[in-house]
Every structure is written in C-alpha cells, then in structure tokens.
Design a protein around this motif. Structure first.
Motif, PDB file in Angstrom:
ATOM      1  N   SER A  75       0.823  -1.209   0.000  1.00  0.00           N
ATOM      2  CA  SER A  75       0.000   0.000   0.000  1.00  0.00           C
ATOM      3  C   SER A  75       0.863   1.268   0.000  1.00  0.00           C
ATOM      4  N   PHE A  76       2.055   1.179   0.554  1.00  0.00           N
ATOM      5  CA  PHE A  76       2.957   2.341   0.455  1.00  0.00           C
ATOM      6  C   PHE A  76       3.503   2.452  -0.967  1.00  0.00           C
ATOM      7  N   ALA A  77       3.873   1.295  -1.521  1.00  0.00           N
ATOM      8  CA  ALA A  77       4.423   1.296  -2.883  1.00  0.00           C
ATOM      9  C   ALA A  77       3.407   1.871  -3.871  1.00  0.00           C
ATOM     10  N   ALA A  78       2.098   1.614  -3.601  1.00  0.00           N
ATOM     11  CA  ALA A  78       1.054   2.060  -4.532  1.00  0.00           C
ATOM     12  C   ALA A  78       0.983   3.589  -4.625  1.00  0.00           C
ATOM     13  N   GLN A  79       1.474   4.299  -3.602  1.00  0.00           N
ATOM     14  CA  GLN A  79       1.387   5.769  -3.615  1.00  0.00           C
ATOM     15  C   GLN A  79       2.558   6.398  -4.386  1.00  0.00           C
ATOM     16  N   ILE A  80       3.549   5.570  -4.689  1.00  0.00           N
ATOM     17  CA  ILE A  80       4.762   6.133  -5.303  1.00  0.00           C
ATOM     18  C   ILE A  80       4.468   6.808  -6.643  1.00  0.00           C
ATOM     19  N   ASN A  81       3.609   6.207  -7.444  1.00  0.00           N
ATOM     20  CA  ASN A  81       3.259   6.806  -8.741  1.00  0.00           C
ATOM     21  C   ASN A  81       2.783   8.248  -8.582  1.00  0.00           C
ATOM     22  N   ALA A  82       1.890   8.432  -7.606  1.00  0.00           N
ATOM     23  CA  ALA A  82       1.334   9.769  -7.407  1.00  0.00           C
ATOM     24  C   ALA A  82       2.435  10.751  -6.999  1.00  0.00           C
ATOM     25  N   LEU A  83       3.307  10.311  -6.092  1.00  0.00           N
ATOM     26  CA  LEU A  83       4.396  11.179  -5.616  1.00  0.00           C
ATOM     27  C   LEU A  83       5.339  11.530  -6.766  1.00  0.00           C
ATOM     28  N   ILE A  84       5.694  10.522  -7.553  1.00  0.00           N
ATOM     29  CA  ILE A  84       6.632  10.725  -8.670  1.00  0.00           C
ATOM     30  C   ILE A  84       6.022  11.661  -9.708  1.00  0.00           C
ATOM     31  N   LEU A  85       4.737  11.494  -9.933  1.00  0.00           N
ATOM     32  CA  LEU A  85       4.084  12.329 -10.942  1.00  0.00           C
ATOM     33  C   LEU A  85       4.115  13.804 -10.520  1.00  0.00           C
ATOM     34  N   ARG A  86       3.827  14.018  -9.224  1.00  0.00           N
ATOM     35  CA  ARG A  86       3.857  15.404  -8.743  1.00  0.00           C
ATOM     36  C   ARG A  86       5.262  15.974  -8.902  1.00  0.00           C
ATOM     37  N   TYR A  87       6.254  15.173  -8.486  1.00  0.00           N
ATOM     38  CA  TYR A  87       7.646  15.596  -8.560  1.00  0.00           C
ATOM     39  C   TYR A  87       8.008  15.928 -10.012  1.00  0.00           C
ATOM     40  N   THR A  88       7.616  15.033 -10.961  1.00  0.00           N
ATOM     41  CA  THR A  88       7.969  15.213 -12.368  1.00  0.00           C
ATOM     42  C   THR A  88       7.352  16.497 -12.927  1.00  0.00           C
ATOM     43  N   VAL A  89       6.052  16.651 -12.682  1.00  0.00           N
ATOM     44  CA  VAL A  89       5.370  17.832 -13.219  1.00  0.00           C
ATOM     45  C   VAL A  89       6.012  19.111 -12.681  1.00  0.00           C
ATOM     46  N   ASP A  90       6.288  19.126 -11.361  1.00  0.00           N
ATOM     47  CA  ASP A  90       6.880  20.309 -10.756  1.00  0.00           C
ATOM     48  C   ASP A  90       8.265  20.589 -11.315  1.00  0.00           C
ATOM     49  N   GLU A  91       9.069  19.501 -11.441  1.00  0.00           N
ATOM     50  CA  GLU A  91      10.437  19.667 -11.944  1.00  0.00           C
ATOM     51  C   GLU A  91      10.424  20.185 -13.368  1.00  0.00           C
ATOM     52  N   ILE A  92       9.549  19.612 -14.213  1.00  0.00           N
ATOM     53  CA  ILE A  92       9.500  20.022 -15.622  1.00  0.00           C
ATOM     54  C   ILE A  92       9.027  21.471 -15.718  1.00  0.00           C
ATOM     55  N   THR A  93       8.059  21.826 -14.872  1.00  0.00           N
ATOM     56  CA  THR A  93       7.610  23.230 -14.868  1.00  0.00           C
ATOM     57  C   THR A  93       8.775  24.165 -14.567  1.00  0.00           C
ATOM     58  N   ASN A  94       9.620  23.768 -13.588  1.00  0.00           N
ATOM     59  CA  ASN A  94      10.782  24.593 -13.239  1.00  0.00           C
ATOM     60  C   ASN A  94      11.781  24.651 -14.382  1.00  0.00           C
ATOM     61  N   LEU A  95      11.965  23.436 -15.027  1.00  0.00           N
ATOM     62  CA  LEU A  95      12.972  23.346 -16.095  1.00  0.00           C
ATOM     63  C   LEU A  95      12.639  24.251 -17.278  1.00  0.00           C
ATOM     64  N   LEU A  96      11.351  24.478 -17.475  1.00  0.00           N
ATOM     65  CA  LEU A  96      10.926  25.290 -18.620  1.00  0.00           C
ATOM     66  C   LEU A  96      11.595  26.665 -18.612  1.00  0.00           C
ATOM     67  N   ASN A  97      11.990  27.113 -17.397  1.00  0.00           N
ATOM     68  CA  ASN A  97      12.548  28.455 -17.282  1.00  0.00           C
ATOM     69  C   ASN A  97      14.084  28.501 -17.271  1.00  0.00           C
ATOM     70  N   VAL A  98      14.766  27.350 -17.390  1.00  0.00           N
ATOM     71  CA  VAL A  98      16.244  27.390 -17.378  1.00  0.00           C
ATOM     72  C   VAL A  98      16.795  27.111 -18.781  1.00  0.00           C
ATOM     73  N   PRO A  99      18.059  27.567 -19.088  1.00  0.00           N
ATOM     74  CA  PRO A  99      18.582  27.435 -20.454  1.00  0.00           C
ATOM     75  C   PRO A  99      18.914  25.973 -20.853  1.00  0.00           C
ATOM     76  N   ASP A 100      19.614  25.210 -19.966  1.00  0.00           N
ATOM     77  CA  ASP A 100      19.993  23.834 -20.387  1.00  0.00           C
ATOM     78  C   ASP A 100      18.926  22.823 -19.978  1.00  0.00           C
ATOM     79  N   LYS A 101      17.675  23.159 -20.362  1.00  0.00           N
ATOM     80  CA  LYS A 101      16.548  22.308 -19.894  1.00  0.00           C
ATOM     81  C   LYS A 101      16.650  20.866 -20.384  1.00  0.00           C
ATOM     82  N   LEU A 102      17.188  20.654 -21.631  1.00  0.00           N
ATOM     83  CA  LEU A 102      17.193  19.302 -22.189  1.00  0.00           C
ATOM     84  C   LEU A 102      18.127  18.359 -21.423  1.00  0.00           C
ATOM     85  N   SER A 103      19.372  18.848 -21.189  1.00  0.00           N
ATOM     86  CA  SER A 103      20.336  17.946 -20.529  1.00  0.00           C
ATOM     87  C   SER A 103      19.896  17.677 -19.087  1.00  0.00           C
ATOM     88  N   ARG A 104      19.345  18.700 -18.404  1.00  0.00           N
ATOM     89  CA  ARG A 104      18.870  18.466 -17.039  1.00  0.00           C
ATOM     90  C   ARG A 104      17.606  17.603 -17.047  1.00  0.00           C
TER      91      ARG A 104
END
Ligand code: ADP
Length: 593
Positions: free
Chosen positions: A32-61
């Motif tokens: 049941s803990f493992a089942a929540q990982i998808n949700a956590l990772i998705l939030r992390y990914t969306v937030d990180e990508i949103t941040n990356l949109l504003n930096v110059p070397d977005k592709l390599s990062r």
C-alpha cells in the motif's frame, strides 16, 4: 447470522494458518505504500518540468530527471511485482487450505449424524450438496476477498487518504466525505437486494434437487411420457430464477451508475479545489495530478464496497446454512460405552412408542422378545412398522417412550460402533457402492483375504456367476442385475459374520432359484445367532420359530406359525391372501397329477 458471529465461526479455520496471515498482511502494508509512489513521482515530475521550462539547459537536465524517475518507477514496479506475487500466492494458499478444511470438517461431521438428519426433507441429497458447496465457496471467497482483495485496497485507501490530508486539509476532507456517502448508497443497495438473495438460495437448491430427481426417475418419466411435465416444472423454476437474477442486475446497475456519478463529482471538486490552491500560489502545479491520483486510490477500493457487501451478504446467507449443518449437534448419534464380548443377542422391547422426526407415528406400545438361536419373523402389511423396529434395534433412531434391552442392558448404554459390529443388516434394496465386486463384498470386513471373499460369495450363491464374468471379481458391481447385487450384499453380510442378523425382505428382488439357495444358506447361519426376518414370502415365514404380526404400528398377535394362524386374526388374513396370490390350489394340483 451477523458479521460478528460469522467472524467467530470462521476464525478457527483461519488462525490455524497464522504465519500465512501475518505474511499476507505484512506484504499488504508494503504494497500500500508502494502504490502511492506513482502519485508522488508524478507530482515531482510535473513540478520539476515546470521549473525546467525556465532554465537554459533544460534538455540535458531533463534527461537526468527522466533517468531518475525511470529508475525509481522501475524499481518500485519490481518490488511491487514481488509483493503482489507473494500477497496473491499466500492469500490463495490460505484460501485453498481453508476450503479443504471446511470441506473435510463438514464430511466428518455429517458422518456422525443420526439417520434422521439424512431422511429429513430439508436435507435431501441435492439440497444438502448445494448448501455445502455454496457455503464453502462463499466462505472461502470471503477469506480470499479479505486477504487478497479487500485488505490491500483498504490499506491503499487509508494511506492515500493520509497523504491527501498531509498535502492539504480540505483536499483530504473531500476524499474522506466520499466514504460515508458511498457507504450509505451501498447500504441501500444491499437492503434492496437482501430478500432476492435469500430467494435465490432456495431456487438454486431446488434446481439441483430437480436435476437429481430427473436423473433418478428417468425410467418412470420416459415410460409415462412425462418429459413435458418434468420440463415445465423445471421451466417454472428457471423462470423465477431468471426474473430474480434480472431484478438483482437491474438494481445493481442503477446503483453503480449513481456511485459513478458521485465519484465524478468528487474528481471535479478536487480539480477545482487544487486549481484554486495552485493559482493562489499555495501549491505547485504538480499537485493537480497528485491529488487526482490519490483520490483515485481512495475511491477505487470504495467502488468495490458493494462487491464486498454483496459477497459478505452471500457469505452470511450461505454460510448460515453451512454452519447450521456443521452445528446440528443434537443430531449426533449417542453412544454409551458398554461392550459385551460374549453377546447372546437377546432383545427385549418394553412399551416402545416411536414417531419419526416428521411426526409420523410408526410404533405404539410395542412389547416383544427376540431370542437367540432362532428365527423371529415380523409380519404385517406394508407400513405396519416392521422396518421401523429394525431401525430402532440398530440404534438408527431412539424410541420416545419405552425401553429396548439387549442381553438385559439398555441399547442406549451400548457403544454404538460395537453394537453395529455385532449386527448384519440386509435390506430389500441394498446399497452397492461404485467399485468392483471384490471391493463391495470386502466392505463387510476390510482386512479379509481374497479366499474369505470367495468363501462368502459361495455362501451367497454368487461365486459361480462372478467367475463367468470377463473381469471376475474386478467387475464393476453397479453393472450387475438387482438380484445379483442383492447376493453381493448378502455375501458382504456373510463375510462380516455377525452374531445378530436383520433381514428386511432380503429375497424380494431375487428369482425363485436364487431365493431357494439363499434360504438354505440363511438356514445354515442361523445357528448360534439371533435372526430377525421381515418377509412377505410364506415359505420364509413358515420356517420362522416365532412370529409377531403387526398392524398400524401395533403388535396384534404372536406365536409360532400354527398357534398364530389358529388365532384367526391379522396373520391368518395375510397368510391366506399370500397363499391365494401364489395360487396354491393349482400348484398343489400340478404336484398331485
Ligand atoms: P413396514 O416396514 O412395515 O412396511 P415402516 O416401518 O417402513 O413399515 O413404516 C412405518 C410407518 O412409518 C409408515 O407410516 C411410514 O410411512 C413411516 N416412515 C417410515 N420411514 C419413515 C421416515 N424416514 N420418516 C418418516 N416416516 C417414515
């Protein structure tokens, strides 16, 4: 039965496998803990990508980010696969083992029950079988549901709810509010279905009883051309069953729709709420997906609530009758502890009254003596109570009033197994088991040598016929004719070689030659034995040393043939009628000429 009672009844079967249960629960928690990982990772990914949109070397990062989340997700999936495998496997193992125990327990239990349990109308073989099968099926499904399906789902829901509250109190509240709403709807649904479910059970029982009775009476049905009537009887049942099923489905589909709707409202509220929180800067954009996934983790198990409710109700209804069978303790055969190695076989019945469990009064104030070393005959019209007397002497039933003594000791005090070891019972229609002739005769003495079996078959005048069969003693006994089966049953009794013998119309299904042969071998074994015979055959009655004539459950006359005939009562009436039916006058003329 309430859920609590059901839990108490099923508990001993489950706690036996404590280690399995603990292993399953532990895996459930990890899962049941493992089942929540998808949700956590998705939030992390969306937030990180949103941040990356504003930096110059977005592709390599971005690549680094993708590698990181792929590794985490794959690792989680790998662990999850093992956890799920273990959880399903242990859960299934638990289910299979519990099913085995439930099945064996009920078999062991009903073998101890009195005959009245089996002759009761409620327990016709088809009904009993359906009840046992369905009971075990639904109980094991309950165990499976609980340990394989429900528990992980609910653990998931609780963990997901905790994450929601941790993210934001109001988001958690939306998830939490859904639970009681769903619960109320499900309860209404279950309430609507309750009555139909109970009806379904009785329809199902009648259906399998119907099929069994068709198979059993197929010859009669065909010879009277009653196929249509039988078919219509079943059709009526099928139609009620179908109508019931349709009603159940209709209700279920309707409520499922309502529940879906409620769930979607929940999703919409979560989206609106989270969007507001994001727009007002209290949360990052990743929260939207995060909350929707968490909400899904909460609602998925709740969606199953009605299935759980259904199956719980099924388990309640079906297990009720399963446990009824199991707990019919009052039906257990009573046994004393008295054993007498040198049994004489002297029976006394004193003022015996007996009614069958369904209320049929079969015997009234019976007084009789059955002495060893002689043949006692019971004579009377059909339904007079003759077989009932034998049922009582065999301790298949207990009289309501009066006493039965064997060698001066009450039958109640005898060890039942010991008593039945001393008795050989041959009925008009003997039960032949599905097996070879040898196995069927061997039932009389399991450790008998083959020579002993042959010896018994010779005494029953069946040995020669068996030898002529292509497979000899290995022939399937059920393929033999009625008369041959009867002699197999008599051979079985000869092999058992008991000091007390009860014969209930033993030669009724035999041909004349076989009857004569059997008569001779029975005469040979009556020495040093107690023999009781019920017979409509004059020749067997005349040979008896003492006769009791019964009518409507009472003893009318007794004595040896000459004495009792001279009384001019019931016995004379029956005897004369038998003689006339045999056309004795003409037979005598044949011999005179
Ligand atoms: P007999 O052997 O003289 O033909 P029985 O002893 O079989 O007669 O039957 C006596 C009475 O008891 C009959 O009225 C019969 O219908 C009834 N009876 C027999 N067996 C049962 C049973 N298992 N349950 C209820 N009634 C029974």
């Amino acid at each position: 039965m309430t859920i609590f009672q059901l839990y108490k009844q099923i508990k001993p079967y489950v706690t036996k496998y404590r280690t399995l249960v603990i292993a399953t629960l532990l895996l459930t928690l990890i899962g049941s803990f493992a089942a929540q990982i998808n949700a956590l990772i998705l939030r992390y990914t969306v937030d990180e990508i949103t941040n990356l949109l504003n930096v110059p070397d977005k592709l390599s990062r971005g690549w680094n980010l993708l590698v990181f989340i792929s590794v985490v997700l794959l690792a989680k999936e790998l662990i999850y696969t093992f956890v799920q495998f273990g959880q399903k496997f242990y859960g299934e193992k638990l289910r299979i083992y519990v099913a085995k125990d439930l099945a064996q327990t009920v078999i062991d239990k009903i073998l101890t029950y009195q005959l009245s349990f089996f002759t009761s109308q409620d327990n016709e073989s088809g009904k009993l079988q359906t009840r046992i099968d369905r009971g075990i099926e639904s109980l094991t499904r309950l165990v499976q549901n609980f340990f394989i399906d429900i528990l992980p789902l609910f653990a998931n829901a609780i963990v997901a709810l905790a994450f929601m509250f941790q993210a934001n109190f109001y988001v958690g509240l939306v998830g939490l509010v859904l639970v009681p709403i769903y619960f109320v709807i499900t309860q209404r649904q279950a309430l609507k279905l309750g009555g139909w479910r109970r009806k379904m059970r009785s329809y199902r029982e009648s259906k399998s009883q119907g099929i069994i009775s068709i198979i059993e009476s197929i010859t009669v049905i065909k010879s009277f051309n009653r196929e249509t009537i039988e078919s219509n009887k079943q059709l009526e049942l099928q139609e009620s069953l179908t109508a019931n099923q349709m009603q159940t489905r209709k209700t279920n589909f309707m409520y499922d729709g309502i529940k879906s709707f409620v769930e979607q409202i929940g999703v919409v509220i979560i989206i609106i709420l989270t969007s507001y929180l994001v727009l007002s800067g209290q949360m990052t954009i990743g929260a939207i997906m995060f909350h929707i996934l968490l909400f899904n983790n909460v609602s998925a198990p709740i969606r199953q609530l009605h299935r759980i409710y259904d199956e719980m109700n099924d388990a309640l209804i079906y297990s009720e009758s399963y446990f009824e069978i199991l707990n019919a303790n009052y039906e257990i055969e009573r046994s004393g502890s008295y054993k007498n190695k040198s049994l004489k076989g002297y029976f006394q019945l004193k003022n015996v009254h007996f009614s069958y469990p369904n209320g049929t009064k079969a015997l009234t104030d019976i007084n009789l003596e059955i002495k060893p070393n002689r043949i006692t005959a019971l004579v009377g019209l059909s339904g007079a109570g003759k077989s009932t007397i034998i049922n009582l002497l065999d301790k298949f039933y207990r009289p309501q009033k009066g006493s039965i003594l064997l060698d001066g000791v009450s039958l109640d005090d005898y060890d039942t197994r010991f008593l039945r070891n001393q008795i050989g019972l041959v009925l008009q229609k003997n039960h032949i088991f599905n097996g070879t002739i040898e196995e069927n005769i061997r039932y009389g003495k399991v450790d008998a040598s083959f020579e002993e079996i042959e010896e018994a078959a010779k005494k029953a005048y069946i040995h020669e016929q068996i030898q002529k069969l292509p497979d000899g003693y290995q022939t399937k006994a059920l393929n033999l004719s009625g008369g041959q089966q009867q002699r197999i049953a008599i051979a079985r009794m000869f092999l058992k070689n008991p000091p007390i013998i009860f014969l209930d119309e033993p030669t009724a299904s035999l041909d004349a030659i076989a009857t004569e042969q059997i008569k001779n071998s029975l005469d040979a074994i009556k020495k040093n034995r107690t023999v009781v015979i019920i017979s409509h055959s004059i020749s067997q009655i005349i040979d008896a040393d003492y006769i009791y004539a019964l009518k409507e459950g009472r003893i009318f006359e007794s004595g040896n043939h000459d004495e009792i005939y001279r009384l001019g009562g019931v016995y004379k009436e029956i005897f004369d009628a038998s003689a006339r039916s045999l056309n004795i006058e003409k037979i005598a003329k044949t011999y005179d000429d």
